[in-house]
Design a protein around this motif. Structure first.
Motif, PDB file in Angstrom:
ATOM      1  N   ASP A 288       9.525   0.783  -8.738  1.00 33.22           N
ATOM      2  CA  ASP A 288       9.822   0.197  -7.432  1.00 33.22           C
ATOM      3  C   ASP A 288       8.580  -0.452  -6.841  1.00 33.22           C
ATOM      4  OD1 ASP A 288      12.439   1.195  -7.505  1.00 33.22           O
ATOM      5  OD2 ASP A 288      11.850   3.102  -6.601  1.00 33.22           O
ATOM      6  N   VAL A 289       8.782  -1.571  -6.158  1.00 33.50           N
ATOM      7  CA  VAL A 289       7.721  -2.183  -5.362  1.00 33.50           C
ATOM      8  C   VAL A 289       8.027  -1.892  -3.901  1.00 33.50           C
ATOM      9  CG1 VAL A 289       6.574  -4.315  -4.667  1.00 33.50           C
ATOM     10  CG2 VAL A 289       7.243  -3.986  -7.062  1.00 33.50           C
ATOM     11  N   VAL A 290       7.148  -1.146  -3.249  1.00 30.95           N
ATOM     12  CA  VAL A 290       7.351  -0.726  -1.872  1.00 30.95           C
ATOM     13  C   VAL A 290       6.066  -0.970  -1.091  1.00 30.95           C
ATOM     14  CG1 VAL A 290       7.954   1.179  -0.340  1.00 30.95           C
ATOM     15  CG2 VAL A 290       8.974   1.045  -2.629  1.00 30.95           C
ATOM     16  N   ASP A 291       6.178  -1.718  -0.006  1.00 27.33           N
ATOM     17  CA  ASP A 291       5.020  -1.999   0.860  1.00 27.33           C
ATOM     18  C   ASP A 291       3.830  -2.529   0.069  1.00 27.33           C
ATOM     19  OD1 ASP A 291       6.447  -1.131   3.091  1.00 27.33           O
ATOM     20  OD2 ASP A 291       5.785   0.945   2.845  1.00 27.33           O
ATOM     21  N   GLY A 292       4.120  -3.428  -0.852  1.00 26.68           N
ATOM     22  CA  GLY A 292       3.047  -4.083  -1.594  1.00 26.68           C
ATOM     23  C   GLY A 292       2.454  -3.269  -2.719  1.00 26.68           C
ATOM     24  N   GLU A 293       3.100  -2.152  -3.092  1.00 25.55           N
ATOM     25  CA  GLU A 293       2.586  -1.317  -4.170  1.00 25.55           C
ATOM     26  C   GLU A 293       3.672  -1.096  -5.227  1.00 25.55           C
ATOM     27  OE1 GLU A 293      -0.700   1.627  -2.185  1.00 25.55           O
ATOM     28  OE2 GLU A 293       1.417   2.109  -1.825  1.00 25.55           O
ATOM     29  N   LEU A 294       3.269  -1.141  -6.479  1.00 22.93           N
ATOM     30  CA  LEU A 294       4.161  -0.863  -7.599  1.00 22.93           C
ATOM     31  C   LEU A 294       3.989   0.590  -8.008  1.00 22.93           C
ATOM     32  CD1 LEU A 294       6.056  -1.586  -9.969  1.00 22.93           C
ATOM     33  CD2 LEU A 294       4.028  -2.381 -11.207  1.00 22.93           C
ATOM     34  N   TRP A 295       5.105   1.343  -7.939  1.00 16.98           N
ATOM     35  CA  TRP A 295       5.081   2.765  -8.243  1.00 16.98           C
ATOM     36  C   TRP A 295       5.575   3.007  -9.661  1.00 16.98           C
ATOM     37  CZ3 TRP A 295       5.009   6.985  -4.335  1.00 16.98           C
ATOM     38  CH2 TRP A 295       4.633   6.534  -3.072  1.00 16.98           C
ATOM     39  N   GLY A 296       4.990   4.015 -10.318  1.00 19.52           N
ATOM     40  CA  GLY A 296       5.521   4.423 -11.608  1.00 19.52           C
ATOM     41  C   GLY A 296       4.465   4.963 -12.538  1.00 19.52           C
ATOM     42  N   ARG A 297       4.918   5.823 -13.453  1.00 18.06           N
ATOM     43  CA  ARG A 297       4.007   6.346 -14.464  1.00 18.06           C
ATOM     44  C   ARG A 297       3.535   5.209 -15.363  1.00 18.06           C
ATOM     45  NH1 ARG A 297       1.346   9.736 -13.809  1.00 18.06           N
ATOM     46  NH2 ARG A 297       2.210  11.771 -14.352  1.00 18.06           N
ATOM     47  N   GLY A 298       2.229   5.081 -15.436  1.00 17.80           N
ATOM     48  CA  GLY A 298       1.624   4.008 -16.221  1.00 17.80           C
ATOM     49  C   GLY A 298       1.169   2.833 -15.384  1.00 17.80           C
TER      50      GLY A 298
END
Length: 453
Positions: free
Chosen positions: A106-116
């Motif tokens: 997910d991209v939330v508030d300008g940040e890409l979340w996730g393992r790796g």
């Protein structure tokens, strides 16, 4: 297997789909947790992406479910080949509490979340975006650019980088410099400047099992100094500080000198004091605890107790206790015998030492014109940032390629707000990276590849 044809179902290689954010999202959505790895689908997707862009690709496998990809963008033959290497396996998420699904990207508030996102699919996305952009211009670089996408970095590199180096060294003929991950190298140092570490050396592993022995007996009776538990206590107390005595290596001395020259006071003054006397406990008092521990780790062989085995019953004094020690040797001409001798001297008790794992010894780092090129790109792209040479306490695939005479650098160019930490999120829950950092890094890699040679 060799392929250069365009696949009808190949991913797009131009437009937003070839940007670093979209690429990183797709990579994260492949669940390549190691163990078991199962990187095949991810590697094949990258292969198809690069095939469609006209790169030469080849798959090589020790395990068919864990292939290595070698891709080459041919150059004009005016410079030696440049190697980019990246791993697609990631560490587990089990037992961690994540705010967002770790593989949703997910991209939330300008940040890409996730393992790796940090380690190291976001980094690989920067490389891929730069390669695709360069291939799309139709102008070959001065020298070949080789991309090695490998499995298994998180569990020893046996089916990945080590397999390639040992079985297929011809793939890297003529390569003298390589870029890979930076092993999470991060220092805040007061968060007054945006620091850009360029990793030029790594500490190497020397994992040891220490065995202490004593007379068994009834647990109701007082144990003497010859008991196994008493010897274990002496060993653990001896290494409680985490190290085996300070040693200032040339590369760490240069790193500290460059940082103390640019940091504002009081940080510059304290760092200079630490450089002058690494045993001065007060020198690092001004820094965050994480920074202080990191800096202390760079001036000593470190050793930490991690696993203890022993005993048979609560009411029986053990005849034997084993303790596993995670040792990390400083870069340079330090061998395991020197490390073991220091450990015995520090512990001051009888024990058997068995080396479980010994990492590859890397050559003394050399900050040559290639390092200057990496630092120069960072200065040009972020005039307010400060590039500097750094030693990392972790080990990466960069420990393997020097066998072939290749000098490896950890270069993960990121621009972010001073109050944000991304490198420190590797292996942690809620791993994420900013969109701005991904785009900045892709631009830096394109600048490097386009000007290669």
């Amino acid at each position: 297997m060799t392929s250069s044809a365009t696949h009808p179902t190949a991913p797009e290689t131009t437009g937003p789909a070839a940007g670093p954010v979209a690429l990183a999202q797709r990579l994260i959505r492949f669940e390549t947790v190691n163990p078991p790895g199962a990187e095949r689908a991810c590697v094949l997707w990258i292969r198809d992406l690069l095939d469609a862009a006209g790169l030469e690709t080849r798959l090589l496998s020790l395990d068919p479910e864990r292939p290595n990809l070698i891709a080459r963008l041919p150059g004009r033959g005016l410079a030696e080949p440049l190697l980019l290497h990246a791993h697609v396996d990631v560490v587990p998420v089990a037992g961690q509490h994540w705010t967002r699904p770790p593989f949703a990207a997910d991209v939330v508030d300008g940040e890409l979340w996730g393992r790796g996102a940090v380690d190291m699919k976001g980094h690989l996305a920067m490389m891929l975006a730069a390669l695709l952009r360069l291939a799309g211009t139709g102008t070959p670089p001065a020298g070949d650019v080789i991309l090695a996408v490998v499995p298994d970095e998180e569990a020893g590199s046996g089916t990945g980088a080590r397999f390639l180096v040992e079985r297929h060294p011809e793939l890297f003929e003529g390569v003298r410099h390589a870029i890979g991950e930076d092993g999470g190298a991060e220092l805040a140092l007061g968060r007054r400047l945006r620091l850009h570490p360029v990793v030029v050396a790594e500490k190497r592993a020397c994992w040891v099992r220490a065995t202490v022995r004593g007379e068994p007996g009834h647990g109701s009776r007082a144990a003497g100094p010859g008991g196994a538990a008493h010897k274990l206590l002496r060993l653990l107390t001896a290494i409680d500080g985490g190290g085996l005595g300070t040693v200032m290596t040339p590369v760490v001395d240069r790193m500290l000198a460059e940082l103390s020259a640019v940091l504002p006071d009081p940080y510059a003054r304290h760092l200079a004091a630490f450089r002058a006397d690494p045993d001065d406990a007060a020198a690092l008092a001004v820094f965050e605890e994480g920074d202080a521990r990191y800096l202390r780790s760079l001036v000593q062989h470190t050793v930490n107790a991690t696993v203890v085995h022993g005993g048979t019953a609560t009411n029986v004094l053990p005849a034997r206790i084993d303790v596993d020690l995670d040792g990390r040797l400083l870069p340079g001409d330090f061998g395991r015998e020197d490390f073991l001798a220091r450990l015995r001297e520090r512990a001051g008790c009888e024990m058997d030492l068995e080396v479980l794992v010994e990492g590859e010894q890397m050559p003394e780092p050399r900050l040559d014109g290639f390092y200057d090129r990496l630092a120069g790109i960072l200065r040009a792209k972020d005039p307010q940032g400060v590039p500097f040479p750094m030693v990392t306490t972790a080990s990466t695939d960069a420990r393997v390629f020097p066998r072939l005479g290749i000098r490896c650098f950890g270069w993960f160019p990121m621009r972010h707000a001073l109050d944000r930490s991304y490198r420190g999120r590797l292996h942690c829950p809620d791993e994420r990276i900013s969109v701005e950092a991904l785009e900045f890094g892709a631009d830096c890699f394109h600048e490097l590849l386009a000007g290669h040679g």
